[in-house]
Design a protein around this motif. Structure first.
Motif, short mmCIF file in Angstrom:
data_model
loop_
_atom_site.label_atom_id
_atom_site.label_comp_id
_atom_site.label_asym_id
_atom_site.label_seq_id
_atom_site.Cartn_x
_atom_site.Cartn_y
_atom_site.Cartn_z
N GLU A 113 0.82 -1.22 0.00
CA GLU A 113 0.00 0.00 0.00
C GLU A 113 0.85 1.26 0.00
O GLU A 113 0.53 2.23 -0.69
N ARG A 114 1.92 1.26 0.76
CA ARG A 114 2.81 2.43 0.79
C ARG A 114 3.48 2.66 -0.56
O ARG A 114 3.64 3.80 -0.99
N MET A 115 3.87 1.58 -1.23
CA MET A 115 4.51 1.74 -2.54
C MET A 115 3.49 2.24 -3.57
O MET A 115 3.81 3.08 -4.41
N ARG A 116 2.25 1.78 -3.48
CA ARG A 116 1.19 2.30 -4.35
C ARG A 116 1.01 3.80 -4.10
O ARG A 116 0.90 4.58 -5.05
N ALA A 117 0.98 4.18 -2.84
CA ALA A 117 0.78 5.59 -2.48
C ALA A 117 1.93 6.47 -2.99
O ALA A 117 1.72 7.65 -3.28
N LEU A 118 3.12 5.89 -3.10
CA LEU A 118 4.27 6.63 -3.64
C LEU A 118 4.26 6.66 -5.17
O LEU A 118 5.16 7.24 -5.78
N GLY A 119 3.29 6.00 -5.78
CA GLY A 119 3.18 6.01 -7.24
C GLY A 119 4.10 5.02 -7.94
O GLY A 119 4.35 5.16 -9.14
N LYS A 120 4.60 4.03 -7.22
CA LYS A 120 5.48 3.03 -7.84
C LYS A 120 4.67 2.13 -8.77
O LYS A 120 3.46 1.95 -8.58
N THR A 121 5.32 1.55 -9.78
CA THR A 121 4.61 0.73 -10.76
C THR A 121 4.68 -0.76 -10.47
O THR A 121 3.78 -1.50 -10.85
N ASN A 122 5.76 -1.20 -9.85
CA ASN A 122 5.86 -2.62 -9.51
C ASN A 122 6.89 -2.84 -8.41
O ASN A 122 7.69 -1.96 -8.10
N ILE A 123 6.82 -4.04 -7.83
CA ILE A 123 7.73 -4.44 -6.75
C ILE A 123 8.36 -5.76 -7.16
O ILE A 123 7.66 -6.72 -7.50
N HIS A 124 9.68 -5.81 -7.13
CA HIS A 124 10.45 -7.01 -7.46
C HIS A 124 11.02 -7.61 -6.17
O HIS A 124 11.34 -6.88 -5.23
N LEU A 125 11.19 -8.92 -6.17
CA LEU A 125 11.90 -9.57 -5.07
C LEU A 125 12.49 -10.88 -5.55
O LEU A 125 12.11 -11.40 -6.59
#
Length: 162
Positions: A113-125
């Motif tokens: 949710e925090r990464m969405r709020a920062l406007g990020k497009t995707n999360i890798h791991l």
């Protein structure tokens, strides 16, 4: 159990390092210096779960415009750009004394949710094979076995489109 999920602070360094060394095997744990760099460089991408006033787990990350998951230098945030639309998670850890209480799930939900709020497009791991189903449950898609041999281990790359 009173749980607070918050951004990391510099005073969390020693506790985060202790959890990292408890949770990861051998050379796969980040050094104290790498954790300090992650705290200082991008606290927006580093959240902790505090249980009854004690840091019990955390997620840390970096952001970039281009992601190469096997890039070991990125673990020291070389190439990190807070404006980058892509996020790379480096650690998802919960102290063994607090495992089995749903903390990793709460941390990951809040992190997404925090990464969405920062406007990020995707999360890798990258994760071990046994954790692929866990991350798939959060919506991460399996990409491929990783070229990384970090810590002498076999890793698998996953991504979540936000």
């Amino acid at each position: 159990m009173n749980t607070l999920i918050r951004n990391v602070t510099a005073t969390d360094l020693d506790r985060c390092y202790a959890i990292e060394t408890f949770a990861y095997e051998g050379d796969e744990a980040a050094t104290r210096e790498k954790i300090a760099t992650r705290i200082a460089t991008w606290p927006e991408g580093f959240i902790v779960a505090e249980v009854d006033g004690v840091v019990a787990g955390f997620i840390n990350s970096g952001a970039a415009f281009q992601v190469e998951m096997s890039d070991e230098a990125f673990k020291e945030l070389i190439g990190h750009d807070p404006a980058g639309p892509q996020v790379v998670i480096m650690s998802v850890v919960v102290d063994p004394d607090y495992q089995g209480q749903g903390l990793a799930k709460r941390l990951m939900g809040e992190f997404i949710e925090r990464m969405r709020a920062l406007g990020k497009t995707n999360i890798h791991l990258m994760c071990k094979k046994r954790h692929v189903p866990l991350y798939a449950g959060f919506g991460f898609a399996y990409i491929k076995p990783s070229a990384s041999d970090h810590g002498g281990m076999a890793w698998h790359e996953m991504v979540l489109d936000l």
